[in-house]
Design a protein around this motif. Sequence first.
Motif, short mmCIF file in Angstrom:
data_model
loop_
_atom_site.label_atom_id
_atom_site.label_comp_id
_atom_site.label_asym_id
_atom_site.label_seq_id
_atom_site.Cartn_x
_atom_site.Cartn_y
_atom_site.Cartn_z
N GLN A 1 0.83 -1.20 0.00
CA GLN A 1 0.00 0.00 0.00
C GLN A 1 0.87 1.26 0.00
OE1 GLN A 1 -1.31 -2.84 1.47
NE2 GLN A 1 -3.17 -2.33 2.60
N VAL A 2 1.87 1.28 0.95
CA VAL A 2 2.72 2.47 1.08
C VAL A 2 3.46 2.73 -0.23
CG1 VAL A 2 4.74 3.43 2.25
CG2 VAL A 2 2.98 2.27 3.57
N VAL B 1 -7.10 8.38 -5.93
CA VAL B 1 -6.48 8.57 -7.26
C VAL B 1 -7.30 9.58 -8.07
CG1 VAL B 1 -5.92 7.48 -9.46
CG2 VAL B 1 -5.40 6.30 -7.34
N GLY B 2 -8.64 9.42 -8.03
CA GLY B 2 -9.52 10.33 -8.76
C GLY B 2 -9.33 11.77 -8.33
N LEU B 3 -9.32 12.00 -7.00
CA LEU B 3 -9.18 13.35 -6.48
C LEU B 3 -7.82 13.94 -6.85
CD1 LEU B 3 -10.84 13.27 -2.95
CD2 LEU B 3 -11.67 14.38 -5.02
N SER B 4 -6.76 13.12 -6.73
CA SER B 4 -5.41 13.61 -7.04
C SER B 4 -5.33 14.02 -8.51
CB SER B 4 -4.37 12.54 -6.76
OG SER B 4 -4.43 12.13 -5.43
N ILE C 1 2.35 6.24 -7.11
CA ILE C 1 1.31 6.99 -7.83
C ILE C 1 1.49 8.49 -7.62
CG2 ILE C 1 -1.18 7.45 -7.89
CD1 ILE C 1 -1.66 4.55 -7.75
N THR C 2 1.84 8.89 -6.38
CA THR C 2 2.07 10.31 -6.13
C THR C 2 3.21 10.81 -7.01
OG1 THR C 2 1.42 9.90 -3.86
CG2 THR C 2 2.40 12.03 -4.34
N CYS C 3 4.31 10.03 -7.06
CA CYS C 3 5.47 10.43 -7.88
C CYS C 3 5.07 10.51 -9.35
CB CYS C 3 6.60 9.41 -7.75
SG CYS C 3 7.56 9.64 -6.28
N LEU D 1 0.63 20.50 -4.12
CA LEU D 1 -0.49 19.59 -4.39
C LEU D 1 -0.06 18.15 -4.15
CD1 LEU D 1 -3.44 19.42 -5.65
CD2 LEU D 1 -2.27 18.66 -7.70
N SER D 2 1.16 17.79 -4.59
CA SER D 2 1.63 16.43 -4.41
C SER D 2 1.77 16.09 -2.92
CB SER D 2 2.98 16.24 -5.10
OG SER D 2 2.81 16.40 -6.47
N LEU D 3 2.24 17.06 -2.13
CA LEU D 3 2.37 16.81 -0.69
C LEU D 3 1.00 16.61 -0.06
CD1 LEU D 3 5.22 19.32 0.25
CD2 LEU D 3 5.33 16.82 0.08
N VAL D 4 0.04 17.45 -0.46
CA VAL D 4 -1.33 17.32 0.05
C VAL D 4 -1.90 15.95 -0.32
CG1 VAL D 4 -3.71 18.18 -0.15
CG2 VAL D 4 -1.81 19.78 0.04
N SER D 5 -1.67 15.58 -1.57
CA SER D 5 -2.17 14.31 -2.07
C SER D 5 -1.55 13.14 -1.30
CB SER D 5 -1.87 14.21 -3.57
OG SER D 5 -1.91 12.90 -4.00
N LEU D 6 -0.24 13.26 -1.02
CA LEU D 6 0.46 12.22 -0.25
C LEU D 6 -0.14 12.13 1.15
CD1 LEU D 6 2.83 10.33 -0.79
CD2 LEU D 6 4.31 11.97 0.33
N GLY D 7 -0.39 13.30 1.76
CA GLY D 7 -1.00 13.33 3.09
C GLY D 7 -2.37 12.66 3.08
N GLY D 8 -3.17 13.00 2.05
CA GLY D 8 -4.50 12.40 1.92
C GLY D 8 -4.40 10.90 1.72
N GLY D 9 -3.33 10.47 1.04
CA GLY D 9 -3.15 9.05 0.76
C GLY D 9 -3.01 8.19 2.01
#
Lengths: 129, 445
Positions: free
Chosen positions: B4-5, B87-90, B11-13, B59-67
């Motif tokens: 998962q991690v 994934v959709g939101l990111s 995906i974030t990258c 945005l990527s950091l926020v997305s990672l946090g949300g992940g």
Amino acid sequence: MLISLDMTGEEPLYLQLRNAIVLAIGSKSLQEGEGLPSVRQLAEDLGINAMTVNKAYTLLKDQGFIEIDRRQGAKVMVTREAYPHFPERWQEQFTLLIAEGHARGLGREELLEMYETLCNNLFQKGGTD
Amino acid sequence: MFVQVTTILIITCALFLSFRSAATFRKNVVLNVTLPPKAQGDPRVQKIISDYKKSNVLLSLVSLGGGTVILLAREVSILLLLFTVWVGLSLIGGVLLSNVYSKKLMRLKGEEGWWAGPRDVVKVDLIVSREKSKLPLSRLWFIPALLIVLGLFGWGQPAFAFLGLGEVILFYLLYRLSAREPARAYSEDSRINLALTRVSIRGWTLCWVALANGHACFLLFLALFFRYAQGSVLGLASFLTTLATLFAVVLTGSGIQRKQNRLLQTSGSNFVVDEDHYWRGLLYNNPHDSRIMVPKRFGFGMTMNLGNKKGRAVFYGTVIGVGVLLLGLFFVFLALDTSDYALRIAETEIVVQAPLYGFAFATEDIKSVSLVQNLPRGTRTNGAETSRYAIGNYAVGGYGPSKLYVYKNSPPYIYIELDNLHIFFNAKTAQQTRDYYGKLQEMVR
């Protein structure tokens, strides 16, 4: 050797394509005997119907600019026999263009000068004459 | 948890790199806006680009946090749901963000009158169009991969062979698509146009050929050394291959872009074709273009042309197909996650009631019934397993082929022995399990 097609222009696409190839042959960008892309290939690249390209190629063939071989495809081959209307047709069109320029106010000297410049530009493009 | 991690990180990258690529000039396009060369160095343009880059990092950091929310999921269905939403939101976030800066740049372009070249004009290089068919790497290079796959079929490894065949076909389709890249012109000089197209077609076809052969070899390797591979080993292997494949694609894409930019710099007679009005964000809609797929203006890969029927059909078909697939998977996992296992015990027949893997057998086939405290170790052959439950067909050590219907953390387990088949079963609570056991014992007696 570039071909530009104006997709929303007044002139039909097959005529634009025919003119572009005649321009290339006339400026020697395309040499005698040099091959043209296949109909399917060119249609795919231009994003237009293969019938349109076919129409342009057929016209070029009928006017004696290219030869179409079933196996080798189309290649540049300028023949006078294939187009007996030369130079009469061409002279008619040329006269029409001169008349149009004259009607819009270009004098004899200006017309000749313009002719000179256009010829130079065209023959420079291909590098040789 | 490891998977998962890593998946979240990858995906974030991938999204970060994909959206960041919008900030690099690619054939005079930056942030989805075409600019003439004279405008490309303008400080206001540079400011918008660097602002966008910063926002993208944020945005990527926020997305990672949300992940990290995904890591809280204990059930597969919830995991799938959270994952899809994330994934959709990111993705939507990235698109919206790039649109904001794209609009800013477009406004600046409008104010300055930086329209580059006439609209609705298609420029094609006749020489490239003619020579293009000679550019791709020969399709014969797919033969080694195909031979390996056929070998796997002959060797009696249908699972690996079908997987390999699917992959070879997929890479071949991608090869065909890359080989037919349109001969658009970017310079007055045919040699430059030809070189640009060669770099791209050579690079991509080489990439797909190499991937097809690499995947086939890897499958052969797996088939040779892990004939009785455990699910976890195969899972890790497919995860690593996906990673390597993504890496190869990104590397090829960026390599080609670098070479093309260098080529364009050496040529003095470039021109710009302005196709901005056909693009809405990532979507392309050009009715004058008969191509079904076109290269994206940023990120990697292709996008559909919504301007023609086939392109629309493929686009909406894919969207609906993926949607249906995800929804179906979600409901399957929801059924597995929420249902209770039950035994219906009758005079002649016993039915194991469970989602997907329900099973029935005759009472007289039972050889023995006992209660065990510890579940023996097994590997899954066809079933579903989480940290909480295991269901389906397993090969259990010391027993052989077995059917499992167990909640892992609520012993004891009922063990039923049949002819050549073993069944492990328990209910959610120990009391329920003991009740079933009592009834079963009566039946057998």
